[in-house]
Design a protein around this motif. Structure first.
Motif, mmCIF file in Angstrom:
data_model
loop_
_atom_site.group_PDB
_atom_site.id
_atom_site.type_symbol
_atom_site.label_atom_id
_atom_site.label_comp_id
_atom_site.label_asym_id
_atom_site.label_seq_id
_atom_site.Cartn_x
_atom_site.Cartn_y
_atom_site.Cartn_z
ATOM 1 N N GLN A 130 0.826 -1.209 0.000
ATOM 2 C CA GLN A 130 0.000 0.000 0.000
ATOM 3 C C GLN A 130 0.859 1.258 0.000
ATOM 4 O O GLN A 130 0.548 2.223 -0.689
ATOM 5 C CB GLN A 130 -0.895 -0.017 1.234
ATOM 6 C CG GLN A 130 -2.037 -1.005 1.128
ATOM 7 C CD GLN A 130 -3.342 -0.365 1.537
ATOM 8 O OE1 GLN A 130 -3.426 0.196 2.610
ATOM 9 N NE2 GLN A 130 -4.333 -0.449 0.688
ATOM 10 N N GLU A 131 1.939 1.221 0.798
ATOM 11 C CA GLU A 131 2.805 2.406 0.901
ATOM 12 C C GLU A 131 3.441 2.706 -0.456
ATOM 13 O O GLU A 131 3.468 3.847 -0.906
ATOM 14 C CB GLU A 131 3.905 2.189 1.956
ATOM 15 C CG GLU A 131 3.404 2.012 3.379
ATOM 16 C CD GLU A 131 2.737 0.661 3.612
ATOM 17 O OE1 GLU A 131 3.348 -0.355 3.213
ATOM 18 O OE2 GLU A 131 1.622 0.618 4.151
ATOM 19 N N GLU A 132 3.944 1.656 -1.093
ATOM 20 C CA GLU A 132 4.563 1.847 -2.405
ATOM 21 C C GLU A 132 3.553 2.391 -3.404
ATOM 22 O O GLU A 132 3.864 3.251 -4.223
ATOM 23 C CB GLU A 132 5.147 0.524 -2.916
ATOM 24 C CG GLU A 132 6.398 0.098 -2.182
ATOM 25 C CD GLU A 132 6.826 -1.311 -2.562
ATOM 26 O OE1 GLU A 132 7.956 -1.474 -3.016
ATOM 27 O OE2 GLU A 132 6.011 -2.245 -2.404
ATOM 28 N N HIS A 173 0.915 4.148 -2.667
ATOM 29 C CA HIS A 173 0.634 5.549 -2.325
ATOM 30 C C HIS A 173 1.644 6.473 -2.992
ATOM 31 O O HIS A 173 1.287 7.525 -3.530
ATOM 32 C CB HIS A 173 0.680 5.743 -0.805
ATOM 33 C CG HIS A 173 -0.653 5.549 -0.164
ATOM 34 N ND1 HIS A 173 -1.742 6.340 -0.442
ATOM 35 C CD2 HIS A 173 -1.090 4.623 0.734
ATOM 36 C CE1 HIS A 173 -2.779 5.920 0.256
ATOM 37 N NE2 HIS A 173 -2.411 4.867 0.970
ATOM 38 N N ASP A 174 2.905 6.048 -2.965
ATOM 39 C CA ASP A 174 3.957 6.873 -3.559
ATOM 40 C C ASP A 174 3.802 6.987 -5.070
ATOM 41 O O ASP A 174 4.098 8.024 -5.655
ATOM 42 C CB ASP A 174 5.343 6.268 -3.241
ATOM 43 C CG ASP A 174 5.651 6.379 -1.753
ATOM 44 O OD1 ASP A 174 4.987 7.195 -1.091
ATOM 45 O OD2 ASP A 174 6.545 5.648 -1.269
ATOM 46 N N MET A 175 3.339 5.905 -5.694
ATOM 47 C CA MET A 175 3.269 5.891 -7.160
ATOM 48 C C MET A 175 1.936 6.410 -7.679
ATOM 49 O O MET A 175 1.809 6.695 -8.865
ATOM 50 C CB MET A 175 3.462 4.459 -7.670
ATOM 51 C CG MET A 175 4.859 3.939 -7.517
ATOM 52 S SD MET A 175 5.020 2.401 -8.405
ATOM 53 C CE MET A 175 4.270 1.278 -7.281
ATOM 54 N N TYR A 176 0.967 6.484 -6.780
ATOM 55 C CA TYR A 176 -0.413 6.736 -7.197
ATOM 56 C C TYR A 176 -0.551 7.969 -8.098
ATOM 57 O O TYR A 176 -1.169 7.911 -9.166
ATOM 58 C CB TYR A 176 -1.306 6.869 -5.958
ATOM 59 C CG TYR A 176 -2.759 7.059 -6.285
ATOM 60 C CD1 TYR A 176 -3.509 6.005 -6.767
ATOM 61 C CD2 TYR A 176 -3.373 8.295 -6.131
ATOM 62 C CE1 TYR A 176 -4.840 6.174 -7.077
ATOM 63 C CE2 TYR A 176 -4.705 8.471 -6.449
ATOM 64 C CZ TYR A 176 -5.432 7.404 -6.920
ATOM 65 O OH TYR A 176 -6.742 7.578 -7.243
ATOM 66 N N ASP A 181 1.622 9.478 -9.985
ATOM 67 C CA ASP A 181 2.207 9.265 -11.313
ATOM 68 C C ASP A 181 1.298 8.414 -12.185
ATOM 69 O O ASP A 181 1.113 8.686 -13.371
ATOM 70 C CB ASP A 181 3.560 8.554 -11.181
ATOM 71 C CG ASP A 181 4.610 9.479 -10.587
ATOM 72 O OD1 ASP A 181 4.372 10.706 -10.611
ATOM 73 O OD2 ASP A 181 5.633 8.975 -10.101
ATOM 74 N N ARG A 213 4.669 -0.063 -14.185
ATOM 75 C CA ARG A 213 5.437 0.113 -12.950
ATOM 76 C C ARG A 213 6.095 -1.192 -12.521
ATOM 77 O O ARG A 213 6.946 -1.196 -11.646
ATOM 78 C CB ARG A 213 4.540 0.582 -11.809
ATOM 79 C CG ARG A 213 3.717 1.786 -12.132
ATOM 80 C CD ARG A 213 4.496 3.046 -11.913
ATOM 81 N NE ARG A 213 4.003 4.066 -12.827
ATOM 82 C CZ ARG A 213 4.525 5.277 -12.922
ATOM 83 N NH1 ARG A 213 5.558 5.609 -12.171
ATOM 84 N NH2 ARG A 213 4.047 6.140 -13.776
#
Lengths: 272, 394
Positions: B125-127, B129-132, B134, B167
Motif C-alpha cells: 500500500q505504501e509503495e 501511495h507513492d506511485m499513485y 504518477d 510500474r
C-alpha cells in the motif's frame, strides 16, 4: 509451496488486499453495510430464541442457555461462512487464476479470514450479552481462543478440500448446502444436549458427540458459561478412544485438505 | 553460448488440454462416463514440441493467428499453466500477468482498483501511495478516480491498467495484445514505452497482431501456427510470413466459378519461372517452349502486390529484344534483370506470351511465381527509389 514462503512479503500484501476487496464488495450498496454481519446472527438468534426457548421451552432449567444459543449460532455462522466462501473461492476468482501466477491458497485463506473477522466482531456482541446475563467467567475462558483456533483450522482444512474439489465437481455446492442443513440439526445448537440425554438413553448424545463440530461447539460454550451447564465429551464417554475420535477426524480433514489442494492446484487455471 | 546469456530457454515443450465432451462438469457426467467406460473428454494438443530461447535484453516477438497457441505459450511462460512435458527455464524475475488490468473489478472505484492491481504486481500500500499520483497522471484520469470502474470506457480502463502495469519491476516483461485496444494517443504512449524498454535493455516478449510494431521494435520473432513454430528469425521476415498466412488462404471462390489462372492458345507456353531477389536486384529467369512456328512473338511479365496492384510490366518489346523466328520445339530462355525498388512484401508474378501485334495471346500464367522482398526501410509507398533532395535557400 515452501513453508517459509507461505507468508512472504508479496503474499502478505496480496492477502491483505484480497481481504479488503472482499470486504468492500460484500457490503457495497447496502445502507447498513458492515452492521449486517452483526445484525444477521442477532436476528437469527431472536427468532430461534422466541421459537425454541420461549414457545418450545428448550433449555428450561439450564442456566445461561440464551448465551449458549447465541454463541452456538455465532460459531455456526462462522463455520458455514468459512466453508461456503472457501469452497467458492477458487472458482469465484477464476479471472485472476487464469491470468496471473500467484499462490492459489492465498485466495482460500482470504475467504476464510473474512469470515474470521466477522466472527471476531460477533464474539464481542456475545461477550456484551454475557455481561448483561451475569455470566461469571471462570479460568477455563483462557482456553476459549484455543478452541476458536481449532474451529478455524478445521474450517480452513475443509475450505481447502472443498474449493479444490469444487473446481472439478460443481454439484458440490448443492450437496454441501444440504449437508450443512443436516449438520445444523445434528449439532446441539438450538437444543441442549441434556435434552437428548433426558429422553432416556445416552447413545444418541454419544453419537452426536462424535462429530467434531459438536465437540468443539460444546467445548467453546463450556469454557464460557461453565462446565456445569454444558455437557462435554468427557462427561459422556468413559472410554477415552471416543473422546479422541473427533480430534482425529479434524486432523485427518486438515491434512487431506492441504494435500488434495496442493496436488490439484497446478491444474486450476485450465479447469476453471 | 552460456546459459546466463539467455533470459528464457524453452525446450521440447508440449501442452494439451482435456476438453470435456459435455458442458456440465459434475458428478452426473462422472457417473455416466464411468458406467459407459468413456473417457468423457477429448485431448487437444495446443503446443507441439516448441523450442526456442530468448536472450537477455532482447525484444522478442511472438505472432500467430487466433487459436494458434500463443496465449497458452505465454501462460506456460508465466507459470499459470504447467507443461505436459518439456523444459521452461527463466533467468530473472518475470511479470506474472499476461493481460492488462488483471483483477479489475467493475464494482470498485478506479482508485481501489489501482491498489488491488498493484497488490497483484507485488506492491505494498505504501509503495502504491507513492506511485499513485504518477499512475493517475500518466493515465490522464484524475477526474475519474473516485468513480466506479464500470462507468469507465474500455479505453479508459486500458489506460489505467497500462499505467499500473508499466510500474512492474521485473527483468522480463510479457506484453500481450497491449496494442489491440486504445486510440492513437494510447498507441503513441505504448511506442514510447517500448522505446524506453529498449533503451533500458529489458527483455521483452511482445505478442501482437500489429506487424508494424513487430518490425519496429522486435530484434527477433517467431511465428506459431497450430501449436508449432512455423518460422523464426528477423521480424520483417516473420511479419511477411504472418501476412502470408492470410493471403495463402484467400476467400475461396464459389464452387464451379473457379478463377481461371491460365489461358491462351498454347502456341508458346511458359514452362518454368525462377526468381532470385537481393536487396539491390531482382533476377527473373523464364523458360518457354514453342509448339508452333512463330515470327517475332512477344514474351513479358507483370509484378503485382498482394492486393493485386500492378507494380510493373515488362516484355521483350519494351526491352527491345526481338525474338525473331521461333520454330516448333524451340526452347527460349530469358533472363530479366531489374533494380529492386520494391518495398517489403509478397508479390505475385504473371508471365505471358503473345503475337507481335499484341492481339493473340499464346499463353498467360496468372500465378507464375511468388516473390518475397524484405527491406529494412519501412514505407507506405510501393517503391523505394533513391530519392535525393537538394535544398536551396532564397
Amino acid at each position: 509451496m515452501k513453508l517459509s514462503n507461505i507468508f512472504n512479503r508479496r503474499n502478505r500484501i496480496l492477502l491483505r488486499e484480497l481481504v479488503i476487496t472482499d470486504f468492500k464488495l460484500r457490503y457495497q450498496g447496502s445502507i447498513l453495510g458492515y452492521v449486517w454481519s452483526l445484525l444477521k446472527p442477532l436476528m437469527l438468534f431472536t427468532i430461534m430464541y422466541i421459537v425454541f426457548v420461549q414457545f418450545l421451552r428448550f433449555g428450561e432449567g439450564i442456566e445461561h442457555f440464551a448465551v449458549s444459543l447465541l454463541l452456538g449460532l455465532v460459531l455456526w455462522t462462522f463455520f458455514t461462512e468459512a466453508t461456503n466462501q472457501g469452497m467458492q473461492a477458487i472458482v469465484g476468482r477464476g479471472d485472476l487464476i487464469r491470468k496471473i501466477n500467484f499462490p492459489k491458497y492465498i485466495i482460500v485463506i482470504s475467504a476464510t479470514i473474512s469470515a474470521l473477522i466477522n466472527l471476531f466482531f460477533n464474539l464481542i456482541v456475545v461477550f456484551v450479552f454475557m455481561v448483561f446475563d451475569g455470566v461469571n467467567f471462570g479460568w477455563s475462558v483462557l482456553y476459549f481462543p484455543l478452541t476458536i483456533l481449532v474451529i478455524y483450522a478445521f474450517s480452513l482444512g475443509l475450505a481447502f478440500l472443498l474449493s479444490a474439489a469444487y473446481v472439478k465437481y460443481r454439484d458440490l455446492s448443492h450437496l454441501w448446502e444440504v449437508f450443512l442443513q443436516g449438520l445444523f440439526y445434528a449439532t446441539p445448537i438450538i437444543y441442549p444436549l441434556q435434552m437428548i440425554i433426558g429422553f432416556g438413553s445416552q447413545l444418541p448424545a454419544q453419537i452426536i458427540m462424535l462429530s467434531p463440530v459438536a465437540v468443539l461447539f460444546q467445548n467453546a460454550r463450556a469454557q464460557i458459561v461453565g462446565h456445569e451447564n454444558i455437557v462435554t465429551a468427557d462427561q459422556l464417554f468413559s472410554n477415552p478412544t471416543f473422546i479422541v475420535i473427533p480430534y482425529l477426524i479434524i486432523l485427518l480433514v486438515i491434512i487431506w485438505g492441504f494435500v488434495y489442494f496442493k496436488k490439484n492446484q497446478s491444474k486450476f487455471a485450465e479447469m476453471i | 553460448m552460456s546459459d546466463t546469456d539467455n533470459a528464457i530457454v524453452v525446450k521440447d515443450l508440449f501442452k494439451s488440454f482435456k476438453l470435456p465432451h459435455e458442458q456440465s462438469a459434475g458428478i452426473k457426467s462422472l457417473i455416466v462416463n464411468f458406467l459407459k467406460h468413456k473417457k468423457g473428454y477429448e485431448t487437444q494438443h495446443v503446443l507441439d514440441n516448441i523450442s526456442f530461447e530468448i536472450k537477455k535484453g532482447e525484444f522478442f516477438g511472438i505472432v500467430g493467428r487466433n487459436g494458434s497457441g500463443k496465449s497458452t505459450l505465454l501462460k506456460l511462460l508465466a507459470g499459470i499453466y504447467v507443461p505436459d512435458s518439456g523444459l521452461i527455464q527463466v533467468n530473472g524475475s518475470l511479470t506474472p500477468f499476461i493481460e492488462l488490468g488483471v483483477g479489475f473489478n467493475p464494482e470498485l472505484t478506479g482508485r481501489e482498483n489501482v491498489f488491488l492491481n498493484g497488490a497483484l504486481l507485488g506492491f505494498s500500500q505504501e509503495e502504491m501511495h507513492d506511485m499513485y499520483g504518477d499512475i493517475v497522471a500518466f493515465a490522464e484520469l484524475k477526474k475519474f478516480m473516485d468513480q466506479k470502474l464500470k462507468n469507465y470506457s474500455s479505453g479508459m480502463q486500458v489506460r489505467l491498467a497500462f499505467s499500473i502495469a508499466i510500474r512492474a519491476k521485473s527483468d522480463i516483461l510479457i506484453l500481450d495484445e497491449v496494442l489491440a485496444v486504445g486510440d492513437q494517443a494510447f498507441q503513441k504512449k505504448c511506442y514510447e514505452y517500448f522505446d524506453s524498454l529498449k533503451d533500458e535493455h529489458k527483455t521483452v516478449i511482445l505478442v501482437t497482431h500489429d506487424m508494424s510494431a513487430v518490425r519496429r521494435f522486435c530484434d527477433r520473432a517467431l511465428l506459431i501456427e497450430s501449436g508449432k513454430i512455423m518460422y523464426r528469425g528477423a521480424p520483417s521476415e516473420i511479419a511477411l510470413d504472418y501476412q502470408e498466412l492470410f493471403s495463402a488462404q484467400p476467400a475461396q471462390p464459389v464452387k464451379g466459378a473457379k478463377k481461371i489462372t491460365r489461358w491462351g492458345t498454347g502456341d508458346l507456353v511458359e514452362t518454368k519461372t525462377e526468381v532470385s531477389v537481393t536487396t539491390n536486384e531482382i533476377i527473373i529467369s523464364t523458360t518457354h517452349l514453342a509448339h508452333k512456328d512463330l515470327t517475332n512473338p512477344i514474351i513479358g511479365f507483370t509484378l503485382l502486390t498482394d492486393d493485386d496492384v500492378n507494380v510493373l510490366e515488362a516484355n521483350t518489346l519494351t526491352t527491345d529484344k526481338k525474338l525473331g523466328n521461333v520454330h516448333k520445339g524451340d526452347k527460349i530462355n530469358i533472363t530479366w534483370k531489374l533494380d529492386n525498388l520494391l518495398k517489403s512484401g509478397n508479390y505475385r508474378m504473371t508471365v505471358g506470351s503473345c503475337n507481335r501485334s499484341l492481339t493473340n495471346f499464346y499463353d498467360w500464367n496468372d500465378d507464375a511465381a511468388r516473390i518475397r522482398v524484405v527491406k529494412t526501410v519501412e514505407t507506405n509507398g510501393i517503391v523505394i527509389p533513391t530519392v535525393k533532395a537538394e535544398v536551396t535557400n532564397g
